[in-house]
Structure formats: structure tokens, C-alpha cells
Design a protein around this motif. Structure first.
Motif, PDB file in Angstrom:
ATOM      1  N   ALA A 169      -5.146  -7.774  -2.191  1.00 54.71           N
ATOM      2  CA  ALA A 169      -4.718  -8.798  -1.239  1.00 54.71           C
ATOM      3  C   ALA A 169      -4.797  -8.317   0.204  1.00 54.71           C
ATOM      4  CB  ALA A 169      -3.293  -9.235  -1.561  1.00 54.71           C
ATOM      5  N   ALA A 170      -4.524  -7.056   0.477  1.00 56.19           N
ATOM      6  CA  ALA A 170      -4.504  -6.531   1.843  1.00 56.19           C
ATOM      7  C   ALA A 170      -5.917  -6.318   2.369  1.00 56.19           C
ATOM      8  CB  ALA A 170      -3.749  -5.208   1.872  1.00 56.19           C
ATOM      9  N   SER A 171      -6.076  -6.485   3.676  1.00 56.93           N
ATOM     10  CA  SER A 171      -7.382  -6.248   4.297  1.00 56.93           C
ATOM     11  C   SER A 171      -7.667  -4.754   4.343  1.00 56.93           C
ATOM     12  CB  SER A 171      -7.405  -6.812   5.717  1.00 56.93           C
ATOM     13  OG  SER A 171      -6.584  -6.030   6.573  1.00 56.93           O
ATOM     14  N   LYS A 172      -8.937  -4.413   4.417  1.00 57.61           N
ATOM     15  CA  LYS A 172      -9.322  -3.006   4.534  1.00 57.61           C
ATOM     16  C   LYS A 172      -8.765  -2.420   5.825  1.00 57.61           C
ATOM     17  CE  LYS A 172     -13.519  -3.327   1.812  1.00 57.61           C
ATOM     18  NZ  LYS A 172     -13.677  -4.752   1.602  1.00 57.61           N
ATOM     19  N   ARG A 173      -8.711  -3.212   6.894  1.00 57.79           N
ATOM     20  CA  ARG A 173      -8.149  -2.757   8.169  1.00 57.79           C
ATOM     21  C   ARG A 173      -6.676  -2.360   7.996  1.00 57.79           C
ATOM     22  NH1 ARG A 173      -8.990  -2.590  13.377  1.00 57.79           N
ATOM     23  NH2 ARG A 173     -11.057  -3.463  13.156  1.00 57.79           N
ATOM     24  N   PHE A 174      -5.897  -3.198   7.322  1.00 59.77           N
ATOM     25  CA  PHE A 174      -4.478  -2.900   7.102  1.00 59.77           C
ATOM     26  C   PHE A 174      -4.314  -1.630   6.269  1.00 59.77           C
ATOM     27  CE2 PHE A 174      -0.702  -3.119   4.444  1.00 59.77           C
ATOM     28  CZ  PHE A 174       0.284  -3.191   5.417  1.00 59.77           C
ATOM     29  N   ILE A 175      -5.095  -1.506   5.211  1.00 58.99           N
ATOM     30  CA  ILE A 175      -5.018  -0.317   4.354  1.00 58.99           C
ATOM     31  C   ILE A 175      -5.383   0.926   5.154  1.00 58.99           C
ATOM     32  CG2 ILE A 175      -5.979   0.841   2.324  1.00 58.99           C
ATOM     33  CD1 ILE A 175      -6.398  -2.000   1.133  1.00 58.99           C
ATOM     34  N   TYR A 176      -6.465   0.846   5.938  1.00 57.98           N
ATOM     35  CA  TYR A 176      -6.919   1.984   6.729  1.00 57.98           C
ATOM     36  C   TYR A 176      -5.866   2.382   7.761  1.00 57.98           C
ATOM     37  CZ  TYR A 176     -10.360   5.099   8.830  1.00 57.98           C
ATOM     38  OH  TYR A 176     -11.025   6.207   9.274  1.00 57.98           O
ATOM     39  N   GLN A 177      -5.255   1.402   8.426  1.00 60.46           N
ATOM     40  CA  GLN A 177      -4.205   1.693   9.400  1.00 60.46           C
ATOM     41  C   GLN A 177      -3.000   2.355   8.715  1.00 60.46           C
ATOM     42  OE1 GLN A 177      -3.870  -2.280  11.020  1.00 60.46           O
ATOM     43  NE2 GLN A 177      -4.906  -1.673  12.902  1.00 60.46           N
ATOM     44  N   SER A 178      -2.679   1.917   7.516  1.00 60.82           N
ATOM     45  CA  SER A 178      -1.581   2.531   6.769  1.00 60.82           C
ATOM     46  C   SER A 178      -1.905   3.973   6.396  1.00 60.82           C
ATOM     47  CB  SER A 178      -1.284   1.722   5.510  1.00 60.82           C
ATOM     48  OG  SER A 178      -0.871   0.429   5.849  1.00 60.82           O
ATOM     49  N   MET A 217       0.846  -1.154   0.000  1.00 62.23           N
ATOM     50  CA  MET A 217       0.000   0.000   0.000  1.00 62.23           C
ATOM     51  C   MET A 217       0.896   1.222   0.000  1.00 62.23           C
ATOM     52  SD  MET A 217      -2.062   2.562   1.346  1.00 62.23           S
ATOM     53  CE  MET A 217      -1.077   2.894   2.744  1.00 62.23           C
ATOM     54  N   ASN A 218       0.663   2.119  -0.925  1.00 65.94           N
ATOM     55  CA  ASN A 218       1.429   3.352  -1.010  1.00 65.94           C
ATOM     56  C   ASN A 218       0.490   4.514  -1.260  1.00 65.94           C
ATOM     57  OD1 ASN A 218       4.049   2.189  -0.871  1.00 65.94           O
ATOM     58  ND2 ASN A 218       3.770   1.507  -2.977  1.00 65.94           N
ATOM     59  N   ALA A 219       0.757   5.622  -0.608  1.00 65.87           N
ATOM     60  CA  ALA A 219       0.064   6.856  -0.960  1.00 65.87           C
ATOM     61  C   ALA A 219       0.719   7.351  -2.237  1.00 65.87           C
ATOM     62  CB  ALA A 219       0.195   7.876   0.152  1.00 65.87           C
ATOM     63  N   ILE A 220      -0.066   7.857  -3.157  1.00 60.22           N
ATOM     64  CA  ILE A 220       0.438   8.306  -4.452  1.00 60.22           C
ATOM     65  C   ILE A 220       0.647   9.814  -4.423  1.00 60.22           C
ATOM     66  CG2 ILE A 220      -0.105   8.426  -6.934  1.00 60.22           C
ATOM     67  CD1 ILE A 220       0.335   5.610  -5.903  1.00 60.22           C
ATOM     68  N   GLU A 221       1.686  10.256  -5.084  1.00 63.43           N
ATOM     69  CA  GLU A 221       1.941  11.682  -5.161  1.00 63.43           C
ATOM     70  C   GLU A 221       0.828  12.375  -5.919  1.00 63.43           C
ATOM     71  OE1 GLU A 221       5.767  12.560  -6.724  1.00 63.43           O
ATOM     72  OE2 GLU A 221       6.741  11.038  -5.484  1.00 63.43           O
ATOM     73  N   GLU A 222       0.501  13.580  -5.487  1.00 62.88           N
ATOM     74  CA  GLU A 222      -0.556  14.358  -6.115  1.00 62.88           C
ATOM     75  C   GLU A 222      -0.221  14.631  -7.570  1.00 62.88           C
ATOM     76  OE1 GLU A 222      -2.854  18.567  -5.400  1.00 62.88           O
ATOM     77  OE2 GLU A 222      -1.577  17.748  -3.842  1.00 62.88           O
ATOM     78  N   GLY A 223      -1.235  14.568  -8.414  1.00 65.32           N
ATOM     79  CA  GLY A 223      -1.050  14.874  -9.822  1.00 65.32           C
ATOM     80  C   GLY A 223      -0.864  13.652 -10.695  1.00 65.32           C
ATOM     81  N   ARG A 224      -0.585  12.516 -10.124  1.00 73.97           N
ATOM     82  CA  ARG A 224      -0.410  11.299 -10.919  1.00 73.97           C
ATOM     83  C   ARG A 224      -1.769  10.642 -11.118  1.00 73.97           C
ATOM     84  NH1 ARG A 224       2.912   6.039  -9.003  1.00 73.97           N
ATOM     85  NH2 ARG A 224       2.252   4.697 -10.678  1.00 73.97           N
ATOM     86  N   LEU A 225      -2.151  10.395 -12.355  1.00 71.59           N
ATOM     87  CA  LEU A 225      -3.444   9.804 -12.651  1.00 71.59           C
ATOM     88  C   LEU A 225      -3.362   8.286 -12.607  1.00 71.59           C
ATOM     89  CD1 LEU A 225      -4.544  12.065 -15.628  1.00 71.59           C
ATOM     90  CD2 LEU A 225      -5.251  12.217 -13.246  1.00 71.59           C
ATOM     91  N   SER A 226      -4.448   7.668 -12.229  1.00 67.98           N
ATOM     92  CA  SER A 226      -4.492   6.219 -12.111  1.00 67.98           C
ATOM     93  C   SER A 226      -5.776   5.698 -12.749  1.00 67.98           C
ATOM     94  CB  SER A 226      -4.463   5.838 -10.623  1.00 67.98           C
ATOM     95  OG  SER A 226      -4.636   4.462 -10.471  1.00 67.98           O
ATOM     96  N   ARG A 227      -5.688   4.537 -13.392  1.00 62.75           N
ATOM     97  CA  ARG A 227      -6.895   3.913 -13.921  1.00 62.75           C
ATOM     98  C   ARG A 227      -7.698   3.353 -12.758  1.00 62.75           C
ATOM     99  NH1 ARG A 227      -5.040  -0.597 -17.561  1.00 62.75           N
ATOM    100  NH2 ARG A 227      -3.267  -0.496 -16.198  1.00 62.75           N
ATOM    101  N   SER A 228      -9.020   3.448 -12.834  1.00 62.97           N
ATOM    102  CA  SER A 228      -9.877   2.941 -11.779  1.00 62.97           C
ATOM    103  C   SER A 228      -9.841   1.420 -11.748  1.00 62.97           C
ATOM    104  CB  SER A 228     -11.315   3.419 -12.005  1.00 62.97           C
ATOM    105  OG  SER A 228     -12.135   2.922 -10.995  1.00 62.97           O
ATOM    106  N   LYS A 229      -9.547   0.875 -10.581  1.00 59.15           N
ATOM    107  CA  LYS A 229      -9.561  -0.568 -10.367  1.00 59.15           C
ATOM    108  C   LYS A 229     -10.382  -0.822  -9.124  1.00 59.15           C
ATOM    109  CE  LYS A 229      -4.984  -1.459 -12.268  1.00 59.15           C
ATOM    110  NZ  LYS A 229      -3.647  -1.982 -11.973  1.00 59.15           N
TER     111      LYS A 229
END
Length: 84
Positions: free
Chosen positions: A19-28, A1-13
Motif C-alpha cells: 500500500a505504501a509508496s516507494k518514496r515513503f518506504i525509502y524515506q523511512s 513499514m518496519n525494519a526487521i531484526e537481523e536473523g528473522r527469516l521472511s517469505r519472499s513477497k
């Protein structure tokens, strides 16, 4: 899980393949100061403190994480794929 730098566009997925749990992502995200809220116990929802539902089944958390991903603010690996 990485925070993305502002301005970089990403395709919606969709988050279903992540693979990571929502809890792990939220804690990150909390550690990166991108979201605030308390610390839930075991599987308790960290967004809705004191509520009896689980973090993994919370539609509000799902929507929040999906929007962050759609806006290019969140990048996560999909199941079966190693991070590069």
C-alpha cells in the motif's frame, strides 16, 4: 513499514501488493539509517539524484526494496490489510 531484526527469516513477497509508496518506504529507510542518498523533489527519484525519472517507476529502487524484503530486512503491509 518496519525494519526487521537481523536473523528473522521472511517469505519472499512481491512489492506490487504494498500500500505504501516507494518514496515513503525509502524515506523511512533513510530515517532508520538503512539507506543513504539525498532528498528528491516531488516525484523525483531519491536514489538517482538529478535524473528525470520518478521514484515509483525506478527499477533500481524496486530491486533494492525487493531485496531488503526478501532478506527479511523490510516488512510492509499489503493493500487492504491493516498492520497488527
Amino acid at each position: 513499514m518496519n525494519a526487521i531484526e537481523e536473523g528473522r527469516l521472511s517469505r519472499s513477497k512481491r512489492l506490487e501488493g504494498v500500500a505504501a509508496s516507494k518514496r515513503f518506504i525509502y524515506q523511512s529507510l533513510q530515517a532508520a539509517c538503512m539507506v543513504s542518498r539525498g532528498r528528491g523533489k516531488s516525484n523525483e527519484c531519491m536514489f538517482h539524484l538529478g535524473e528525470s525519472h520518478e521514484m515509483e517507476t525506478c527499477p533500481v529502487v524496486e530491486e533494492l526494496l525487493q531485496r531488503l524484503r526478501d532478506w527479511g530486512q523490510l516488512e510492509v503491509s499489503e493493500r487492504g490489510r491493516e498492520e497488527q
